[in-house]
Structures are given as structure tokens and as C-alpha cells.
Design a protein around this motif. Structure first.
Motif, mmCIF file in Angstrom:
data_model
loop_
_atom_site.group_PDB
_atom_site.id
_atom_site.type_symbol
_atom_site.label_atom_id
_atom_site.label_comp_id
_atom_site.label_asym_id
_atom_site.label_seq_id
_atom_site.Cartn_x
_atom_site.Cartn_y
_atom_site.Cartn_z
ATOM 1 N N PRO A 107 24.649 81.834 1.419
ATOM 2 C CA PRO A 107 23.654 82.698 0.787
ATOM 3 C C PRO A 107 24.274 83.609 -0.259
ATOM 4 O O PRO A 107 25.502 83.764 -0.330
ATOM 5 C CB PRO A 107 23.108 83.507 1.967
ATOM 6 C CG PRO A 107 24.257 83.575 2.932
ATOM 7 C CD PRO A 107 24.960 82.255 2.790
ATOM 8 N N GLU A 108 23.426 84.222 -1.051
ATOM 9 C CA GLU A 108 23.906 85.126 -2.091
ATOM 10 C C GLU A 108 24.534 86.386 -1.495
ATOM 11 O O GLU A 108 25.541 86.881 -1.973
ATOM 12 C CB GLU A 108 22.742 85.522 -3.016
ATOM 13 C CG GLU A 108 22.205 84.390 -3.866
ATOM 14 C CD GLU A 108 23.199 83.929 -4.921
ATOM 15 O OE1 GLU A 108 24.127 84.700 -5.248
ATOM 16 O OE2 GLU A 108 23.047 82.796 -5.413
ATOM 17 N N GLY A 109 23.925 86.908 -0.453
ATOM 18 C CA GLY A 109 24.407 88.150 0.147
ATOM 19 C C GLY A 109 25.339 87.911 1.326
ATOM 20 O O GLY A 109 25.876 86.806 1.501
ATOM 21 N N PRO A 110 25.531 88.932 2.160
ATOM 22 C CA PRO A 110 26.405 88.809 3.333
ATOM 23 C C PRO A 110 25.869 87.787 4.329
ATOM 24 O O PRO A 110 24.666 87.544 4.399
ATOM 25 C CB PRO A 110 26.394 90.223 3.935
ATOM 26 C CG PRO A 110 25.877 91.116 2.867
ATOM 27 C CD PRO A 110 24.968 90.283 2.024
ATOM 28 N N LEU A 111 26.772 87.211 5.098
ATOM 29 C CA LEU A 111 26.358 86.296 6.160
ATOM 30 C C LEU A 111 25.770 87.105 7.315
ATOM 31 O O LEU A 111 26.369 88.079 7.773
ATOM 32 C CB LEU A 111 27.551 85.481 6.651
ATOM 33 C CG LEU A 111 28.184 84.505 5.650
ATOM 34 C CD1 LEU A 111 29.385 83.801 6.283
ATOM 35 C CD2 LEU A 111 27.172 83.481 5.173
ATOM 36 N N GLU A 112 24.591 86.677 7.791
ATOM 37 C CA GLU A 112 23.939 87.326 8.927
ATOM 38 C C GLU A 112 23.598 86.262 9.965
ATOM 39 O O GLU A 112 23.290 85.126 9.626
ATOM 40 C CB GLU A 112 22.666 88.050 8.491
ATOM 41 C CG GLU A 112 22.888 89.114 7.425
ATOM 42 C CD GLU A 112 23.716 90.306 7.912
ATOM 43 O OE1 GLU A 112 23.887 90.439 9.146
ATOM 44 O OE2 GLU A 112 24.187 91.086 7.066
ATOM 45 N N HIS A 113 23.634 86.661 11.250
ATOM 46 C CA HIS A 113 23.545 85.649 12.293
ATOM 47 C C HIS A 113 22.169 84.974 12.382
ATOM 48 O O HIS A 113 22.092 83.763 12.626
ATOM 49 C CB HIS A 113 23.935 86.244 13.654
ATOM 50 C CG HIS A 113 22.952 87.197 14.247
ATOM 51 N ND1 HIS A 113 22.976 88.554 13.978
ATOM 52 C CD2 HIS A 113 21.917 87.010 15.109
ATOM 53 C CE1 HIS A 113 22.013 89.146 14.645
ATOM 54 N NE2 HIS A 113 21.345 88.243 15.338
ATOM 55 N N ARG A 114 21.096 85.710 12.184
ATOM 56 C CA ARG A 114 19.781 85.089 12.331
ATOM 57 C C ARG A 114 19.539 83.983 11.290
ATOM 58 O O ARG A 114 19.123 82.872 11.656
ATOM 59 C CB ARG A 114 18.688 86.152 12.263
ATOM 60 C CG ARG A 114 18.625 87.053 13.500
ATOM 61 C CD ARG A 114 17.435 87.986 13.457
ATOM 62 N NE ARG A 114 17.399 88.853 14.646
ATOM 63 C CZ ARG A 114 18.023 90.023 14.719
ATOM 64 N NH1 ARG A 114 18.729 90.458 13.672
ATOM 65 N NH2 ARG A 114 17.958 90.757 15.816
ATOM 66 N N PRO A 115 19.778 84.235 9.999
ATOM 67 C CA PRO A 115 19.603 83.156 9.028
ATOM 68 C C PRO A 115 20.545 81.980 9.267
ATOM 69 O O PRO A 115 20.167 80.823 9.044
ATOM 70 C CB PRO A 115 19.888 83.834 7.684
ATOM 71 C CG PRO A 115 19.634 85.287 7.916
ATOM 72 C CD PRO A 115 20.044 85.527 9.329
ATOM 73 N N ILE A 116 21.751 82.258 9.747
ATOM 74 C CA ILE A 116 22.702 81.178 10.015
ATOM 75 C C ILE A 116 22.185 80.289 11.148
ATOM 76 O O ILE A 116 22.174 79.060 11.043
ATOM 77 C CB ILE A 116 24.093 81.748 10.369
ATOM 78 C CG1 ILE A 116 24.742 82.379 9.139
ATOM 79 C CG2 ILE A 116 25.001 80.645 10.937
ATOM 80 C CD1 ILE A 116 26.069 83.062 9.428
ATOM 81 N N VAL A 117 21.751 80.913 12.234
ATOM 82 C CA VAL A 117 21.238 80.149 13.374
ATOM 83 C C VAL A 117 19.996 79.367 12.966
ATOM 84 O O VAL A 117 19.830 78.194 13.335
ATOM 85 C CB VAL A 117 20.934 81.087 14.559
ATOM 86 C CG1 VAL A 117 20.205 80.337 15.668
ATOM 87 C CG2 VAL A 117 22.231 81.701 15.087
ATOM 88 N N SER A 118 19.122 79.995 12.170
ATOM 89 C CA SER A 118 17.918 79.311 11.701
ATOM 90 C C SER A 118 18.270 78.108 10.841
ATOM 91 O O SER A 118 17.685 77.026 10.980
ATOM 92 C CB SER A 118 17.041 80.285 10.907
ATOM 93 O OG SER A 118 15.889 79.639 10.409
ATOM 94 N N ALA A 119 19.265 78.274 9.958
ATOM 95 C CA ALA A 119 19.696 77.170 9.099
ATOM 96 C C ALA A 119 20.293 76.041 9.928
ATOM 97 O O ALA A 119 20.086 74.852 9.629
ATOM 98 C CB ALA A 119 20.713 77.669 8.072
ATOM 99 N N ALA A 120 21.040 76.388 10.984
ATOM 100 C CA ALA A 120 21.625 75.368 11.864
ATOM 101 C C ALA A 120 20.525 74.585 12.579
ATOM 102 O O ALA A 120 20.589 73.353 12.704
ATOM 103 C CB ALA A 120 22.567 76.021 12.873
ATOM 104 N N GLN A 121 19.522 75.289 13.032
ATOM 105 C CA GLN A 121 18.411 74.620 13.723
ATOM 106 C C GLN A 121 17.625 73.727 12.774
ATOM 107 O O GLN A 121 17.244 72.606 13.123
ATOM 108 C CB GLN A 121 17.507 75.674 14.365
ATOM 109 C CG GLN A 121 18.172 76.425 15.513
ATOM 110 C CD GLN A 121 17.379 77.631 15.986
ATOM 111 O OE1 GLN A 121 16.498 78.125 15.269
ATOM 112 N NE2 GLN A 121 17.689 78.126 17.178
ATOM 113 N N ASP A 122 17.399 74.207 11.548
ATOM 114 C CA ASP A 122 16.673 73.410 10.556
ATOM 115 C C ASP A 122 17.434 72.138 10.196
ATOM 116 O O ASP A 122 16.819 71.091 9.921
ATOM 117 C CB ASP A 122 16.428 74.223 9.281
ATOM 118 C CG ASP A 122 15.424 75.344 9.499
ATOM 119 O OD1 ASP A 122 14.700 75.310 10.514
ATOM 120 O OD2 ASP A 122 15.387 76.271 8.655
ATOM 121 N N ALA A 123 18.768 72.231 10.195
ATOM 122 C CA ALA A 123 19.598 71.083 9.837
ATOM 123 C C ALA A 123 19.841 70.156 11.016
ATOM 124 O O ALA A 123 20.438 69.086 10.861
ATOM 125 C CB ALA A 123 20.941 71.562 9.272
#
Length: 352
Positions: A107-123
């Protein structure tokens, strides 16, 4: 061995001169056989590549898709970002070799756990590899999500998740010990930033001073504004200007090869020779140190091994499926590369 097909258990049995059942028992530990026969079978299986093939198949079964969470700054391929690029390239090659799909998330900004987990689930990812982070909120949030994860080139001080990291503190101590063994007593540590992995190198530097009976209360630590060569050059140039020279410093231990490149430029501009007036030591081994003038002595980090090691830890976590499994930290040993940028201090410099 003739032929180019895949190696099977029959090939191992034929080469070792034993029955198929003996090979099976030796590899799986399903029946008692003599240690001599077991070692013979294992040696043949390794030589033919059968052991590596079995491991690859097991990894493919456990890992189908992996999400790579990495900050955008670490993705570009340029002369000042060779560490991250080499590490990520090694990971990508290993995934390709094993047939594992690697899905980047940057992502453009800092890494955050919720978006990371969501991206992992989507993938549909089986696990996550996070690069160069040490924030508790991020790492603990990923741990609590239940998605298997490994931190690569970062330090999780709370041991929430598995991690793979160079032996920064031990390697820095070894680097400083080498400078001390060459006769240096007034050594400057050129470093930057506040990431935990970088602080470990400073701690190793201080460990070596203390271990050799050298004072650490007034240890010479110079902080640059960043890890790029220009920041190293600026910091050393300013030091020389403020002190009318190196102020008794006979060696620089730089926390990154990039900083060492800048230090070499600053010393040259000030009319100081390396290693005649000042010795210079780097850390990481990714810069083409042998092409510098003089060639750079450094501690080489096994960067290409970090990706495969992270995948192996991720596989172990997935296969174990144990909520009580303790997080593991794997530290990879570094090696000293001696070149011409380090020598013994001259009597003139040591006195002055």
C-alpha cells in the motif's frame, strides 16, 4: 546417472544396492535398520536429488499462495536498495521453483494488520510474509488473526510470530572484534535510524568494545540521516570539519555497505587514505564492494537464503496446525569478507 526423468525410490534402491522396502524404511523410519545402511541410503538419495524433490513436494502441498506484505520503498531496484531487492528476488525465485504463487501487497501508506489480513483472505493465501517491520501492533494483530505468518528481516521483540533475520548483533560484534584484532582501539560506528535490526548492530559493536576491555561510556557513535551513501558522506564530512580530522578514530564500522560507500567518499575528499589513515568496514555485502577503491571489507549477510528460510518456517507453521506452537526466530549467520579497506593503524594516526 543416465536419463533426465524424475528420480524415484527405485532409482535410490538401485544405486544403493538395497531393496525398495529398505529405502522406504530408511527414509521414513518405519522399521529398525542398521545405521550403516540408513546412512548409505540417505547419502544416495541426497546425491540423486531425491531428498530435495521430496521436500519440494511437501512444500507445494502445504503452500499454494503466499501474500507478501512489503512497503513500496523496498520494491524499486536501484543501487541503494540492493539489500531488499536481493532478498525479495531470492524469495520470488524460491516460490517459482516450488510452484508457490506469490501475491504482493504494498500500500501507499504504512502497513496495517487489518488490510493485510483482508488482502490475504481475498487472495486465498495460505500464509503471509511480512518484510522489515517491528511494530508490535502490526505483528500482534496478524498473530491474532490466526493466519500463519513469518516476518522477514525484521525483529518481533514480543515473539508473536515466526521470523527470519540476520545475526545482526553477533555479526557486528565479530566485525568490531576483527578491527580490534588489527590493532584499532578508537573505532567509530556509523549508523542510522531506529529500526530494531539496526540497533542490534550497534549493540554488537558495544559488546565487542566491552569484551576487549575498551570503554563504552564514550563510545564513538555517529548517526547519519539515512542509509543512502549521501547521508554517510555528509555525516563523516561534518565530523571531520567539526574535529579538524578524525579526532583519533582509526577505523569506521559502518552499519551498512551504503554508509561505507559514503564514508569512503568523505575520507577521500578530506585527503585521508584508506586504510593508511582510516580503515573502513561495511555490513551486508550487497554493494559491489570488490569494485570500490579500495575494495571494501564487510560482513556478508546471507540475503538469498532469507526467502527460502521464511517459506520453510511458514510451511512448518501450516503443517503443525497447533495453536500452542511457540513462535520461532531463525537467525542466519554472517561471514567476514576481508578486503583492502582494513589495515593496521599507523603509529602516526594512533598517536594523533
Amino acid at each position: 546417472m543416465a536419463g533426465s526423468g524424475k528420480i524415484g525410490i527405485k532409482d535410490v534402491a538401485r544405486e544403493a544396492g538395497v531393496a525398495l522396502s529398505t529405502v522406504s524404511h530408511a527414509l521414513n523410519g518405519t522399521a529398525p535398520i542398521s545405521n550403516e545402511v540408513r546412512m548409505k541410503v540417505l547419502a544416495v538419495a541426497q546425491r540423486l536429488g531425491y531428498l530435495a524433490e521430496r521436500k519440494a513436494k511437501a512444500t507445494i502441498a502445504a503452500l499454494g499462495t503466499v501474500l507478501l506484505a512489503v512497503h513500496k520503498d523496498q520494491l524499486p531496484h536501484n543501487e541503494i536498495n540492493l539489500f531488499s531487492w536481493t532478498m525479495l528476488s531470492g524469495l520470488a525465485r524460491e516460490c517459482e521453483r516450488l510452484g508457490v504463487k506469490l501475491v504482493p501487497y504494498s500500500p501507499e501508506g504504512p502497513l496495517e494488520h487489518r488490510p493485510i489480513v483482508s488482502a490475504a483472505q481475498d487472495a486465498g493465501a495460505d500464509g503471509i510474509i511480512i518484510v522489515a517491520q517491528d511494530r508490535y501492533e502490526l505483528l500482534n494483530g496478524i498473530r491474532q488473526s490466526g493466519v500463519p505468518a513469518v516476518l522477514m528481516n525484521g525483529e518481533d521483540q514480543d515473539m508473536c510470530i515466526d521470523s527470519v533475520v540476520p545475526s545482526n548483533r553477533f555479526a557486528a560484534r565479530a566485525a568490531t572484534n576483527f578491527l580490534i584484532s588489527q590493532g584499532h582501539r578508537r573505532i567509530m560506528h556509523l549508523t542510522w535510524g531506529d529500526r530494531t535490526t539496526v540497533r542490534r548492530r550497534q549493540e554488537g559493536f558495544l559488546d565487542a568494545l566491552a569484551g576487549n576491555g575498551l570503554p563504552i561510556d564514550d563510545a564513538c557513535i555517529l548517526r547519519a540521516g539515512g542509509y543512502e551513501p549521501s547521508y554517510g558522506e555528509e555525516a563523516v564530512t561534518k565530523w571531520i570539519a567539526e574535529h579538524g580530522g578524525m579526532n583519533g578514530v582509526t577505523a569506521l564500522f559502518c552499519a551498512a555497505d551504503n554508509l561505507a560507500v559514503g564514508a569512503l567518499r568523505a575520507l577521500s575528499s578530506a585527503g585521508l587514505s584508506v586504510p593508511g589513515d582510516v580503515s573502513v568496514m561495511g555490513f551486508d555485502g550487497v554493494t559491489l564492494g570488490e569494485l570500490l577503491n579500495p575494495p571494501l571489507t564487510t560482513m556478508r549477510v546471507p540475503i538469498p537464503q532469507m526467502g527460502p528460510a521464511a517459506l520453510a518456517l511458514l510451511e512448518q507453521n501450516i503443517v503443525a496446525r497447533d495453536s500452542e506452537r511457540a513462535a520461532q526466530r531463525l537467525e542466519l549467520g554472517c561471514s567476514l569478507i576481508v578486503r583492502a579497506s582494513v589495515g593496521s593503524p599507523s603509529e602516526r594516526v594512533a598517536r594523533g
